[in-house]
Design a protein around this motif. Sequence first.
Motif, short mmCIF file in Angstrom:
data_model
loop_
_atom_site.label_atom_id
_atom_site.label_comp_id
_atom_site.label_asym_id
_atom_site.label_seq_id
_atom_site.Cartn_x
_atom_site.Cartn_y
_atom_site.Cartn_z
N GLY A 209 -13.19 -3.44 -20.35
CA GLY A 209 -13.23 -4.71 -21.06
C GLY A 209 -12.05 -4.75 -22.02
O GLY A 209 -11.07 -4.03 -21.88
N ASP A 210 -12.14 -5.60 -23.05
CA ASP A 210 -11.06 -5.73 -24.02
C ASP A 210 -11.15 -4.60 -25.04
O ASP A 210 -12.20 -4.37 -25.64
CB ASP A 210 -11.17 -7.06 -24.76
CG ASP A 210 -10.97 -8.26 -23.84
OD1 ASP A 210 -10.77 -8.05 -22.63
OD2 ASP A 210 -11.03 -9.40 -24.34
N THR A 211 -10.03 -3.91 -25.26
CA THR A 211 -10.08 -2.78 -26.20
C THR A 211 -8.69 -2.32 -26.61
O THR A 211 -7.72 -2.52 -25.88
CB THR A 211 -10.83 -1.59 -25.57
OG1 THR A 211 -10.97 -0.55 -26.55
CG2 THR A 211 -10.08 -1.04 -24.37
N ARG A 212 -8.63 -1.71 -27.76
CA ARG A 212 -7.49 -0.90 -28.14
C ARG A 212 -7.58 0.42 -27.37
O ARG A 212 -8.65 0.78 -26.86
CB ARG A 212 -7.53 -0.62 -29.66
CG ARG A 212 -7.36 -1.84 -30.53
CD ARG A 212 -5.94 -2.36 -30.46
NE ARG A 212 -4.99 -1.36 -30.96
CZ ARG A 212 -3.77 -1.14 -30.43
NH1 ARG A 212 -3.37 -1.82 -29.38
NH2 ARG A 212 -2.97 -0.23 -30.96
N PRO A 213 -6.49 1.17 -27.25
CA PRO A 213 -6.59 2.49 -26.63
C PRO A 213 -7.38 3.42 -27.54
O PRO A 213 -7.06 3.56 -28.73
CB PRO A 213 -5.12 2.93 -26.52
CG PRO A 213 -4.39 2.13 -27.54
CD PRO A 213 -5.12 0.81 -27.64
N VAL A 214 -8.45 4.03 -27.03
CA VAL A 214 -9.32 4.86 -27.86
C VAL A 214 -9.68 6.15 -27.14
O VAL A 214 -9.69 6.21 -25.91
CB VAL A 214 -10.61 4.11 -28.26
CG1 VAL A 214 -10.33 2.99 -29.23
CG2 VAL A 214 -11.34 3.57 -27.03
N ASP A 235 4.81 -3.83 -23.93
CA ASP A 235 4.97 -2.95 -25.09
C ASP A 235 5.71 -3.60 -26.24
O ASP A 235 5.52 -3.21 -27.40
CB ASP A 235 5.70 -1.68 -24.66
CG ASP A 235 4.83 -0.78 -23.78
OD1 ASP A 235 3.62 -1.04 -23.69
OD2 ASP A 235 5.38 0.17 -23.19
N ASP A 236 6.56 -4.58 -25.98
CA ASP A 236 7.28 -5.22 -27.09
C ASP A 236 6.37 -6.12 -27.93
O ASP A 236 6.77 -6.62 -28.98
CB ASP A 236 8.48 -6.01 -26.57
CG ASP A 236 8.10 -7.14 -25.61
OD1 ASP A 236 6.90 -7.31 -25.32
OD2 ASP A 236 9.02 -7.84 -25.14
N THR A 248 -1.48 -2.58 -24.82
CA THR A 248 -0.29 -2.87 -24.03
C THR A 248 -0.36 -2.08 -22.73
O THR A 248 -1.17 -1.15 -22.59
CB THR A 248 0.99 -2.49 -24.78
OG1 THR A 248 1.07 -1.06 -24.88
CG2 THR A 248 1.02 -3.12 -26.17
N ALA A 249 0.52 -2.42 -21.81
CA ALA A 249 0.55 -1.69 -20.54
C ALA A 249 0.87 -0.22 -20.77
O ALA A 249 0.27 0.67 -20.15
CB ALA A 249 1.58 -2.32 -19.62
N GLY A 250 1.80 0.06 -21.66
CA GLY A 250 2.15 1.45 -21.94
C GLY A 250 1.01 2.21 -22.57
O GLY A 250 0.78 3.40 -22.25
N LYS A 281 4.16 -3.65 -15.18
CA LYS A 281 4.18 -2.62 -14.14
C LYS A 281 5.18 -1.51 -14.49
O LYS A 281 4.86 -0.32 -14.42
CB LYS A 281 4.54 -3.27 -12.80
CG LYS A 281 4.82 -2.31 -11.65
CD LYS A 281 3.56 -1.68 -11.11
CE LYS A 281 3.87 -0.94 -9.82
NZ LYS A 281 2.67 -0.25 -9.28
N GLN A 282 6.37 -1.91 -14.88
CA GLN A 282 7.41 -0.93 -15.20
C GLN A 282 7.01 -0.05 -16.37
O GLN A 282 7.24 1.17 -16.35
CB GLN A 282 8.72 -1.66 -15.49
CG GLN A 282 9.34 -2.33 -14.28
CD GLN A 282 10.46 -3.28 -14.64
OE1 GLN A 282 10.86 -3.37 -15.82
NE2 GLN A 282 10.99 -4.01 -13.66
N GLN A 283 6.43 -0.65 -17.39
CA GLN A 283 6.06 0.13 -18.58
C GLN A 283 4.92 1.09 -18.28
O GLN A 283 4.92 2.22 -18.78
CB GLN A 283 5.68 -0.83 -19.72
CG GLN A 283 6.89 -1.57 -20.27
CD GLN A 283 6.55 -2.79 -21.07
OE1 GLN A 283 5.39 -3.01 -21.45
NE2 GLN A 283 7.55 -3.62 -21.36
N ALA A 284 3.98 0.70 -17.45
CA ALA A 284 2.91 1.62 -17.07
C ALA A 284 3.46 2.76 -16.22
O ALA A 284 3.07 3.92 -16.38
CB ALA A 284 1.82 0.87 -16.31
N GLU A 285 4.38 2.43 -15.33
CA GLU A 285 4.93 3.43 -14.42
C GLU A 285 5.75 4.51 -15.14
O GLU A 285 5.90 5.62 -14.65
CB GLU A 285 5.79 2.75 -13.35
CG GLU A 285 4.99 2.02 -12.29
CD GLU A 285 4.32 2.97 -11.30
OE1 GLU A 285 4.89 4.03 -11.02
OE2 GLU A 285 3.22 2.64 -10.82
#
Length: 307
Positions: A209-214, A235-236, A248-250, A281-285
Amino acid sequence: MTLHVTFLGTSGAVPTTTRNPSSVFLKRGGDAFLFDAGEGTQRQMMKYGTGFDVSDVFVSHVHGDHVLGLPGLVQTWDFNDRSEPVTIHTPRGTKSKLDQLVRAIGSPTGFSVRVSEVTPGEVVLERDEYEVRAFETDHRTTSVGYALREHDRKGRFDREKAEDLGVPVGPKFSELHDGNPVELDDGTLVRPEQVVGDPRPGRTVVYTGDTRPVDATVEAADGADLLIHDATFADDAAERAAETGHSTAGEAARVARDAGVRRLALTHISSRYAGDVSALKQQAERTFTGKSVVAHDGLELDVPYPQ
């Protein structure tokens, strides 16, 4: 046993012409579930052919883009003469809101609609072969994620070894595979560990769901086969993500890396990327190379057993 995921809605709070609000359909064998149900979910179910035979809906939080599809879906079920009960799981403290929303049309349904509150760490649904457990997330309101984790499967049965030990083909094979020793005609006792390998891991699908990275997501997704994670922004826009309780994706990719998952699906994509999601996609990769996909409405993913 098939484990199949269909993305019904992958937009952020504002839908686009190609992305519906949040909803994920998961089918495991004969069991079918929804994770969130944004506006128009029932139409997406028709469009992508998932069927309506859902027993449980797992709500991550009660923001409109995650729940406004419920009244229409409940009404459609009723129009279709549904008789089987449905359970809607929702974070603790939000039951009254879901009750009011589901019953907004005012007419009683011909089937039972149960709204059940959940807390992080709780096993929300338990079946013989798997469980669904809620875990803590960090959004701007009370929220949870959900992890469907299969129990370990039986080890592989070595038929050739069993026959070499003198076990006759037939019911004794099943007894051994079920973990029970068997006695042969000459009095020899054959034990399961002689012919059955180590237990094999099941599969795990995690929906944030919706969340900050935790850290709670990292823990819940440990070794998961599929992590479906909020990636509202590139990420920007990290500052905006932090302000609004998103990732963010990153950031999603770092969670996937730290959890050691096999595949990452980015979802809840902001409308600002309606024309081009390549940056996500690029930032996750960069962090999670070769294992990331930006989900789109209608995307279907099979979740195979680990090798």
